[in-house]
Design a protein around this motif. Structure first.
Motif, short mmCIF file in Angstrom:
data_model
loop_
_atom_site.label_atom_id
_atom_site.label_comp_id
_atom_site.label_asym_id
_atom_site.label_seq_id
_atom_site.Cartn_x
_atom_site.Cartn_y
_atom_site.Cartn_z
N MET A 38 -3.54 29.87 6.21
CA MET A 38 -4.93 29.96 6.43
C MET A 38 -5.61 29.35 7.66
N ARG A 39 -6.60 29.68 8.10
CA ARG A 39 -7.01 29.44 9.36
C ARG A 39 -8.16 28.38 9.61
N ALA B 136 4.79 33.04 2.17
CA ALA B 136 3.92 33.74 0.88
C ALA B 136 2.45 32.88 1.05
N SER B 137 1.82 33.24 0.50
CA SER B 137 0.19 32.83 0.27
C SER B 137 0.45 31.41 -0.43
N ASN B 138 -0.48 30.59 0.36
CA ASN B 138 -0.78 29.19 -0.31
C ASN B 138 0.52 28.17 -0.09
N VAL B 139 1.52 28.48 0.60
CA VAL B 139 2.67 27.63 0.76
C VAL B 139 2.53 26.39 1.76
N GLY B 140 1.22 26.65 2.39
CA GLY B 140 0.96 25.44 3.50
C GLY B 140 1.21 25.68 4.95
N LYS B 141 1.27 26.82 5.14
CA LYS B 141 1.80 27.17 6.74
C LYS B 141 0.67 26.54 7.66
N THR B 142 -0.71 26.90 7.26
CA THR B 142 -1.64 26.14 8.26
C THR B 142 -1.47 24.52 8.19
N ALA B 143 -1.62 24.00 7.14
CA ALA B 143 -1.19 22.68 6.73
C ALA B 143 -0.25 22.09 7.60
N LEU B 144 1.05 22.66 7.77
CA LEU B 144 2.08 22.20 8.31
C LEU B 144 1.95 22.04 9.74
N ILE C 89 -5.58 18.43 6.62
CA ILE C 89 -6.70 18.79 6.40
C ILE C 89 -6.94 19.65 4.98
N GLY C 90 -7.49 19.41 3.98
CA GLY C 90 -7.26 20.15 2.67
C GLY C 90 -7.46 21.45 2.61
N ASP C 91 -8.50 21.82 3.03
CA ASP C 91 -9.08 23.47 3.07
C ASP C 91 -9.20 24.08 4.27
N SER D 79 6.39 17.36 3.26
CA SER D 79 5.00 17.57 2.76
C SER D 79 3.78 17.06 3.63
N ALA D 80 3.06 18.28 3.99
CA ALA D 80 2.24 18.45 5.01
C ALA D 80 1.07 17.36 4.44
N ARG D 81 0.89 17.27 3.17
CA ARG D 81 -0.19 16.33 2.67
C ARG D 81 0.20 14.79 3.13
N GLU D 82 1.43 14.46 2.74
CA GLU D 82 1.70 13.06 2.99
C GLU D 82 2.49 12.36 3.84
N GLY E 186 11.00 23.63 2.92
CA GLY E 186 10.27 23.47 1.38
C GLY E 186 9.06 22.74 1.48
N ASN E 187 7.82 23.10 1.47
CA ASN E 187 6.81 22.18 1.44
C ASN E 187 6.21 21.71 0.28
N LYS E 188 5.23 20.78 0.19
CA LYS E 188 4.67 20.18 -0.97
C LYS E 188 5.61 19.33 -1.61
N SER E 189 6.36 18.65 -1.00
CA SER E 189 7.38 17.62 -1.63
C SER E 189 7.00 16.59 -2.33
N ASP E 190 5.39 16.39 -1.85
CA ASP E 190 4.78 15.36 -2.73
C ASP E 190 4.60 15.65 -4.45
N LEU E 191 4.83 16.98 -4.48
CA LEU E 191 4.35 17.42 -5.97
C LEU E 191 5.58 17.70 -6.80
N1 LIG Z 1 0.05 18.76 -2.49
C1 LIG Z 1 0.00 19.40 -1.30
N2 LIG Z 1 -0.78 20.50 -1.09
C2 LIG Z 1 -0.24 20.90 0.17
C3 LIG Z 1 0.61 20.75 1.13
N3 LIG Z 1 0.29 21.71 2.12
C4 LIG Z 1 -0.56 22.35 1.79
N4 LIG Z 1 -1.31 21.99 0.82
C5 LIG Z 1 -2.36 22.65 0.06
O1 LIG Z 1 -1.95 24.11 -0.31
C6 LIG Z 1 -3.27 24.95 -0.15
C7 LIG Z 1 -2.83 26.10 0.92
O2 LIG Z 1 -2.75 25.39 2.09
P1 LIG Z 1 -2.60 26.44 3.56
O3 LIG Z 1 -2.23 25.57 4.77
O4 LIG Z 1 -3.94 27.01 3.73
O5 LIG Z 1 -1.36 27.44 3.17
P2 LIG Z 1 -1.19 28.65 3.89
O6 LIG Z 1 0.35 29.10 3.57
O7 LIG Z 1 -1.47 28.69 5.35
O8 LIG Z 1 -1.91 29.81 3.05
P3 LIG Z 1 -2.19 31.39 3.27
O9 LIG Z 1 -3.54 31.19 4.16
O10 LIG Z 1 -2.63 32.00 1.91
O11 LIG Z 1 -1.28 32.14 4.01
C8 LIG Z 1 -4.25 23.99 0.48
O12 LIG Z 1 -5.26 23.83 -0.58
C9 LIG Z 1 -3.67 22.89 1.08
O13 LIG Z 1 -4.46 21.80 1.00
C10 LIG Z 1 1.43 19.72 0.65
O14 LIG Z 1 2.06 19.31 1.52
N5 LIG Z 1 1.05 19.20 -0.43
#
Ligand SMILES: Nc1nc2c(ncn2[C@@H]2O[C@H](COP(=O)(O)OP(=O)(O)OP(=O)(O)O)[C@@H](O)[C@H]2O)c(=O)[nH]1
Length: 255
Positions: free
Chosen positions: A1-2, A46-54, A64-66, A189-192, A158-163
């Motif tokens: 995400m951007r 792939a989509s939603n894996v947390g690329k931007t968050a990382l 940042i959540g969103d 875990s980009a989140r934690e 492998g992201n989101k290891s907090d889940l």
């Molecule tokens: N629990 C958890 N959520 C995360 C983590 N990293 C990202 N997220 C959430 O996952 C969602 C997608 O994160 P993005 O960073 O936007 O993922 P992306 O891969 O850039 O998404 P695309 O734009 O679809 O390519 C968001 O709601 C984030 O808050 C993490 O480590 N743990």
């Protein structure tokens, strides 16, 4: 995400560190910017894996959540590695997806250009999403097609290891896959947690610097590497071509 304009890293407080650039920069920046070494990294998955968050976690230590849907931002930061200043450029990308036959990839042209441009690759999946894991092998093969020869510095995250309770991909599957790609597996875990993310990016930077052989000249790869012509001869040819054209125009108007 951007990132949205308000939350873009360039607008964030960098904690007073003078070496943050953190400003999105053009897709094909001048390579010869201030530090004489440039490390170019692309983050794919792939989509939603947390690329931007990382990326944001690595650059700003924040989560940042969103974010808005990703159109592919390029971030730049000066770092010091082994006592030397390095210009680190990180390209975020829109998601890739498996084709129906699960072998090919839907991959925008913009992503292909980023793959071509980069020196090192962060392949990301979410441990909570097995289909994002299945994307990695075809994605790596896609990178290989663009860079058919030479060493490809790569890490698997492998992201989101907090889940943990939602885990669909065991850690040993990640490790096995990373080994088969010739890279190292990081669960993060980009989140934690900033440390895990930092360690992953740092490892890749070091691999890239090693692969570039300490210099920052042309890449080691053959195949598709199409350096943009810079030689004076090309410039001279263009100048002559323009001259010929303009004399033709002149003679046409005098007739
Ligand atoms: N629990 C958890 N959520 C995360 C983590 N990293 C990202 N997220 C959430 O996952 C969602 C997608 O994160 P993005 O960073 O936007 O993922 P992306 O891969 O850039 O998404 P695309 O734009 O679809 O390519 C968001 O709601 C984030 O808050 C993490 O480590 N743990």
């Amino acid at each position: 995400m951007r990132l949205t304009a308000d939350s873009a890293p360039g607008n964030m407080n960098s904690g007073g560190s003078g070496n943050f650039l953190l400003v999105p920069i053009p897709e094909y920046p001048l390579l010869d910017c201030v530090p004489n070494k440039t490390v170019k990294i692309v983050v794919l998955g792939a989509s939603n894996v947390g690329k931007t968050a990382l990326i944001v976690r690595f650059l700003t230590k924040r989560f940042i959540g969103d974010y808005e849907a990703n159109t592919g931002a390029l971030y730049s930061r000066k770092v010091t590695m082994d006592g030397e200043e390095v210009s680190l450029q990180i390209q975020d990308t829109p998601c890739v997806a498996l084709q129906d036959d699960a072998e090919g990839l839907y991959c925008q042209e913009q992503i292909n250009r980023s793959i071509y441009w980069a020196d090192g690759y962060v392949l990301v999946f979410s441990i909570t999403d097995h289909s994002s894991y299945r994307t990695i092998q075809p994605l790596y093969q896609h990178v290989r097609r663009i860079h058919p020869s030479g060493n490809i510095p790569v890490i698997l995250v492998g992201n989101k290891s907090d889940l943990l309770r939602a885990r669909q991909v065991p850690a040993d599957e990640g490790e096995t896959l990373a080994a088969s790609l010739g890279g190292v597996y990081f669960e993060a875990s980009a989140r934690e947690n900033h440390e895990g993310v930092h360690a992953a990016f740092l490892h890749l930077c070091q691999e890239v610097i090693r692969a570039l052989g300490g210099g920052n000249g042309e890449k080691r790869r053959g195949g598709l590497h199409l350096a943009r012509p810079k030689s004076p001869n090309m410039q001279e040819l263009k100048r002559r071509f323009r001259q010929v054209l303009s004399s033709k125009v002149k003679s046409a108007t005098t007739i």
